[in-house]
Design a protein around this motif. Structure first.
Motif, PDB file in Angstrom:
ATOM      1  N   THR A   1       0.845  -1.198   0.000  1.00  7.53           N
ATOM      2  CA  THR A   1       0.000   0.000   0.000  1.00  7.53           C
ATOM      3  C   THR A   1       0.877   1.243   0.000  1.00  7.53           C
ATOM      4  O   THR A   1       1.883   1.308   0.689  1.00  7.53           O
ATOM      5  N   ALA A   2       0.496   2.214  -0.708  1.00  3.94           N
ATOM      6  CA  ALA A   2       1.229   3.480  -0.779  1.00  3.94           C
ATOM      7  C   ALA A   2       0.991   4.284   0.500  1.00  3.94           C
ATOM      8  O   ALA A   2      -0.100   4.241   1.067  1.00  3.94           O
ATOM      9  N   PRO A   3       2.007   4.981   1.027  1.00 10.63           N
ATOM     10  CA  PRO A   3       1.837   5.769   2.256  1.00 10.63           C
ATOM     11  C   PRO A   3       0.807   6.877   2.068  1.00 10.63           C
ATOM     12  O   PRO A   3       0.746   7.505   1.007  1.00 10.63           O
ATOM     13  N   ALA A   4       0.012   7.068   3.145  1.00  8.01           N
ATOM     14  CA  ALA A   4      -1.028   8.095   3.075  1.00  8.01           C
ATOM     15  C   ALA A   4      -0.382   9.475   3.071  1.00  8.01           C
ATOM     16  O   ALA A   4       0.609   9.719   3.753  1.00  8.01           O
ATOM     17  N   GLU A   5      -0.934  10.372   2.328  1.00 10.02           N
ATOM     18  CA  GLU A   5      -0.404  11.721   2.245  1.00 10.02           C
ATOM     19  C   GLU A   5      -0.735  12.491   3.517  1.00 10.02           C
ATOM     20  O   GLU A   5      -1.842  12.401   4.036  1.00 10.02           O
ATOM     21  N   ARG A   6       0.265  13.263   4.026  1.00 11.13           N
ATOM     22  CA  ARG A   6       0.058  14.088   5.218  1.00 11.13           C
ATOM     23  C   ARG A   6      -0.717  15.340   4.817  1.00 11.13           C
ATOM     24  O   ARG A   6      -0.426  15.981   3.812  1.00 11.13           O
ATOM     25  N   LYS A   7      -1.658  15.707   5.654  1.00 11.75           N
ATOM     26  CA  LYS A   7      -2.502  16.858   5.360  1.00 11.75           C
ATOM     27  C   LYS A   7      -1.797  18.141   5.798  1.00 11.75           C
ATOM     28  O   LYS A   7      -1.367  18.273   6.925  1.00 11.75           O
ATOM     29  N   ILE A   8      -1.696  19.079   4.845  1.00 13.45           N
ATOM     30  CA  ILE A   8      -1.069  20.362   5.136  1.00 13.45           C
ATOM     31  C   ILE A   8      -2.145  21.343   5.565  1.00 13.45           C
ATOM     32  O   ILE A   8      -3.135  21.548   4.853  1.00 13.45           O
ATOM     33  N   LEU A   9      -1.938  21.939   6.758  1.00  8.52           N
ATOM     34  CA  LEU A   9      -2.898  22.921   7.255  1.00  8.52           C
ATOM     35  C   LEU A   9      -2.661  24.295   6.623  1.00  8.52           C
ATOM     36  O   LEU A   9      -3.587  24.942   6.146  1.00  8.52           O
ATOM     37  N   TYR A  10      -1.443  24.739   6.611  1.00  4.55           N
ATOM     38  CA  TYR A  10      -1.085  26.033   6.024  1.00  4.55           C
ATOM     39  C   TYR A  10       0.431  26.084   5.904  1.00  4.55           C
ATOM     40  O   TYR A  10       1.147  25.158   6.302  1.00  4.55           O
ATOM     41  N   TYR A  11       0.920  27.192   5.393  1.00 10.90           N
ATOM     42  CA  TYR A  11       2.353  27.398   5.216  1.00 10.90           C
ATOM     43  C   TYR A  11       2.786  28.567   6.091  1.00 10.90           C
ATOM     44  O   TYR A  11       2.133  29.613   6.124  1.00 10.90           O
ATOM     45  N   ARG A  12       3.923  28.391   6.775  1.00 11.61           N
ATOM     46  CA  ARG A  12       4.395  29.366   7.749  1.00 11.61           C
ATOM     47  C   ARG A  12       5.625  30.085   7.219  1.00 11.61           C
ATOM     48  O   ARG A  12       6.447  29.510   6.496  1.00 11.61           O
ATOM     49  N   ASN A  13       5.764  31.347   7.606  1.00  8.89           N
ATOM     50  CA  ASN A  13       6.917  32.143   7.195  1.00  8.89           C
ATOM     51  C   ASN A  13       8.193  31.469   7.669  1.00  8.89           C
ATOM     52  O   ASN A  13       8.311  31.113   8.844  1.00  8.89           O
ATOM     53  N   PRO A  14       9.187  31.303   6.794  1.00  3.60           N
ATOM     54  CA  PRO A  14      10.414  30.581   7.192  1.00  3.60           C
ATOM     55  C   PRO A  14      11.263  31.339   8.200  1.00  3.60           C
ATOM     56  O   PRO A  14      12.108  30.747   8.858  1.00  3.60           O
ATOM     57  N   MET A  15      11.037  32.658   8.337  1.00  2.00           N
ATOM     58  CA  MET A  15      11.829  33.464   9.261  1.00  2.00           C
ATOM     59  C   MET A  15      11.147  33.644  10.608  1.00  2.00           C
ATOM     60  O   MET A  15      11.601  34.411  11.456  1.00  2.00           O
ATOM     61  N   GLY A  16      10.021  32.962  10.822  1.00  6.26           N
ATOM     62  CA  GLY A  16       9.330  33.067  12.092  1.00  6.26           C
ATOM     63  C   GLY A  16       8.414  34.265  12.218  1.00  6.26           C
ATOM     64  O   GLY A  16       7.906  34.539  13.305  1.00  6.26           O
ATOM     65  N   LEU A  17       8.200  35.000  11.137  1.00  6.58           N
ATOM     66  CA  LEU A  17       7.317  36.152  11.194  1.00  6.58           C
ATOM     67  C   LEU A  17       5.863  35.706  11.265  1.00  6.58           C
ATOM     68  O   LEU A  17       5.512  34.616  10.787  1.00  6.58           O
ATOM     69  N   PRO A  18       4.978  36.514  11.854  1.00  6.77           N
ATOM     70  CA  PRO A  18       3.555  36.136  11.973  1.00  6.77           C
ATOM     71  C   PRO A  18       2.831  36.288  10.639  1.00  6.77           C
ATOM     72  O   PRO A  18       1.967  37.139  10.464  1.00  6.77           O
ATOM     73  N   ASP A  19       3.191  35.446   9.691  1.00  4.29           N
ATOM     74  CA  ASP A  19       2.597  35.504   8.359  1.00  4.29           C
ATOM     75  C   ASP A  19       2.420  34.081   7.867  1.00  4.29           C
ATOM     76  O   ASP A  19       3.379  33.292   7.864  1.00  4.29           O
ATOM     77  N   THR A  20       1.227  33.715   7.469  1.00  2.00           N
ATOM     78  CA  THR A  20       0.947  32.370   6.977  1.00  2.00           C
ATOM     79  C   THR A  20       0.228  32.471   5.640  1.00  2.00           C
ATOM     80  O   THR A  20      -0.293  33.529   5.253  1.00  2.00           O
ATOM     81  N   SER A  21       0.186  31.339   4.936  1.00  2.26           N
ATOM     82  CA  SER A  21      -0.479  31.292   3.633  1.00  2.26           C
ATOM     83  C   SER A  21      -1.126  29.925   3.466  1.00  2.26           C
ATOM     84  O   SER A  21      -0.547  28.910   3.870  1.00  2.26           O
ATOM     85  N   PRO A  22      -2.312  29.875   2.896  1.00  8.13           N
ATOM     86  CA  PRO A  22      -2.956  28.565   2.674  1.00  8.13           C
ATOM     87  C   PRO A  22      -2.356  27.799   1.504  1.00  8.13           C
ATOM     88  O   PRO A  22      -2.652  26.623   1.316  1.00  8.13           O
ATOM     89  N   VAL A  23      -1.530  28.462   0.683  1.00 11.88           N
ATOM     90  CA  VAL A  23      -0.940  27.818  -0.501  1.00 11.88           C
ATOM     91  C   VAL A  23       0.563  28.045  -0.464  1.00 11.88           C
ATOM     92  O   VAL A  23       1.061  28.911   0.252  1.00 11.88           O
ATOM     93  N   PRO A  24       1.329  27.255  -1.213  1.00 10.36           N
ATOM     94  CA  PRO A  24       2.773  27.469  -1.256  1.00 10.36           C
ATOM     95  C   PRO A  24       3.105  28.899  -1.665  1.00 10.36           C
ATOM     96  O   PRO A  24       2.426  29.514  -2.489  1.00 10.36           O
ATOM     97  N   LYS A  25       4.199  29.416  -1.074  1.00  8.87           N
ATOM     98  CA  LYS A  25       4.525  30.810  -1.277  1.00  8.87           C
ATOM     99  C   LYS A  25       5.994  31.022  -0.946  1.00  8.87           C
ATOM    100  O   LYS A  25       6.612  30.214  -0.264  1.00  8.87           O
ATOM    101  N   GLN A  26       6.544  32.097  -1.442  1.00  6.54           N
ATOM    102  CA  GLN A  26       7.906  32.499  -1.130  1.00  6.54           C
ATOM    103  C   GLN A  26       7.885  33.882  -0.492  1.00  6.54           C
ATOM    104  O   GLN A  26       7.027  34.702  -0.796  1.00  6.54           O
ATOM    105  N   ASP A  27       8.888  34.108   0.395  1.00  4.03           N
ATOM    106  CA  ASP A  27       8.977  35.438   0.993  1.00  4.03           C
ATOM    107  C   ASP A  27       9.758  36.380   0.092  1.00  4.03           C
ATOM    108  O   ASP A  27      10.132  36.006  -1.041  1.00  4.03           O
ATOM    109  N   SER A  28      10.026  37.565   0.563  1.00  2.00           N
ATOM    110  CA  SER A  28      10.691  38.574  -0.267  1.00  2.00           C
ATOM    111  C   SER A  28      12.120  38.188  -0.615  1.00  2.00           C
ATOM    112  O   SER A  28      12.700  38.727  -1.554  1.00  2.00           O
ATOM    113  N   MET A  29      12.702  37.253   0.144  1.00  2.00           N
ATOM    114  CA  MET A  29      14.069  36.816  -0.116  1.00  2.00           C
ATOM    115  C   MET A  29      14.107  35.554  -0.965  1.00  2.00           C
ATOM    116  O   MET A  29      15.176  34.991  -1.192  1.00  2.00           O
TER     117      MET A  29
END
Length: 444
Positions: free
Chosen positions: A42-70
């Motif tokens: 059986t193929a491994p079940a996919e993990r459910k992604i809730l949201y995406y978090r800023n990589p620098m720890g800033l209070p900014d999230t996104s429901p879809v993949p995203k990149q910051d200003s850097m």
């Protein structure tokens, strides 16, 4: 053609063997139904992604993949990584990179050392003065210098007073009259007795001792001068008496200080006053006597604080039998203050102090931390007492706690402690943002 026929025969033989083998394996499965077929992978079940978090720890999230200003990709937050609103989760590799260190909450005795300096002073409760209640003249001085040591009962001076001589003569007349009228009438005896008692009371009011009165009765004549004695042991602190001078009632002639017990007035800093109590034993060192340790007890804490130095006076009483401690001599004091029983304590570095409240990070499991508000008590030797908020045995972060704060957006988690009731979650709500534009040309 002959060789071609041989190859055909070999091929038919291989096919026949394969068919017979498959037939035999099928019979085995029918005759042995307990043999299980291989389970399908059986193929491994996919993990459910809730949201995406800023990589620098800033209070900014996104429901879809995203990149910051850097150009850094936002980090996915999975459903199986979701923690409570007031908890912080850090990956194990980041915990190692940050150098996080924890220590257990333990019971220990909190002892503080209070140090201060002070000066020795005369014990004001051991001052004595020599005055008279009659007018007179100093005929002779036995103690004629300031600083001279004296003993209790030692003669200080001889004084002459006409009033004193008259009072002695009146007493002797009344006393002798009582003796001569021993067989007289009751009225005469009463009158003579009242006269004698009046003269005796007058002499006693002038502080004439009983021994001197007994000598007066024994000798039967008034003395021209009266000897004044030292009322206590000590040294002559002040002397206004001069031979031949006239003195008036109440005039100070000698001031004697008893140095067998002295005061040490120490200046204790304002922040240490709460650690000082009446009755505490104090260790004392004096520069004049290196290596000699003295002990005293706190007798009184003065009710005021000096505004210039922010210190309070503390009075310490100690014995000075050899007289080596001189007034105005400097000394250093040291006393130990703390709890008799053990209390819960954590290292100072475990506390994150915002100025309004104090918080520590409690390690729940590896990589999972919970900020906990605490109430602190006294501090001692790098540790601080925890009055409320922790239990013995819990592990708290003592190093890299501020880095955890920055790495995991701890400030958002701390906001749920009640500053605003509406901010009940440590994680911000996912913001409605548009996907980051795809770089490059379509179709490549």
């Amino acid at each position: 053609m002959k060789r071609f026929g041989i190859w055909i025969a070999l091929a038919l033989a291989v096919v026949a063997a394969a068919v017979s083998g498959g037939y035999w394996w099928g019979l085995q499965q029918v005759s042995h139904p307990s043999v299980e077929m291989p389970a399908a992978i059986t193929a491994p079940a996919e993990r459910k992604i809730l949201y995406y978090r800023n990589p620098m720890g800033l209070p900014d999230t996104s429901p879809v993949p995203k990149q910051d200003s850097m150009g850094m990709d936002y980090t996915p937050v999975y459903a199986d990584e979701e923690v409570s609103n007031n908890q912080v989760k850090i990956s194990t590799d980041k915990v190692q990179k940050l150098g996080v260190k924890t220590e257990p909450v333990l019971s220990r005795k909190m002892v503080n050392t209070v140090r201060a300096v002070g000066q020795f002073q005369f014990n004001e409760q051991r001052f004595s003065t020599v005055t008279t209640k009659f007018e007179g003249y100093i005929e002779k001085l036995y103690v004629n210098s300031t600083g001279q040591p004296v003993k209790r009962g030692q003669p200080l001076m001889e004084v002459y007073s006409p009033e004193l001589v008259s009072a002695q003569e009146e007493y002797l007349i009344a006393w002798n009259g009582r003796q001569s009228l021993s067989n007289g009438t009751s009225e005469s005896l009463l009158g003579v007795g009242q006269l004698a008692d009046s003269a005796l009371k007058r002499l006693r009011n002038w502080d004439i001792s009983d021994a001197q009165l007994q000598r007066l009765k024994k000798d039967g004549k008034a003395t021209r001068t009266l000897t004044m004695y030292s009322p206590a042991n000590g040294v002559v602190l002040e002397k206004t008496a001069v031979q031949g001078m006239r003195f008036m009632p109440g005039e100070l002639l000698f001031k004697i200080a008893d140095l067998s017990r002295v005061w040490l007035l120490a200046d204790v800093f304002e922040q240490d006053i709460a650690l000082v109590h009446v009755g505490q034993t104090v260790n004392i060192t004096v520069n004049a006597y290196p290596g000699k340790e003295l002990k005293g007890k706190i007798d009184y804490i003065y009710p005021t604080v000096t505004s210039e130095t922010r210190t309070a006076k503390v009075r310490i009483v100690l014995a000075n039998p050899d007289g080596i401690l001189k007034p105005d001599m400097y000394a250093s004091i040291q006393l130990m203050s703390g709890h008799d029983a053990s209390v819960l304590a954590v290292p100072d570095s475990a506390v994150i102090d915002s100025g309004i409240r104090q918080v520590v990070l409690v390690q729940l499991t590896e990589g999972l931390y919970e900020p906990r508000e605490v109430k602190l008590g006294m501090r001692s030797d790098g540790y601080v007492e925890v009055a409320e908020g922790l239990s013995e045995g819990e592990n708290v972060v003592v190093r890299a706690n501020f880095l955890i704060d920055a790495e995991s957006n701890l400030k958002a988690a701390l906001g749920s402690f009640g500053e605003h009731s509406s901010h009940s979650s440590s994680l911000p709500e996912p913001a409605e943002t548009t996907p980051a534009p795809v770089t490059g040309h379509e179709g490549h």
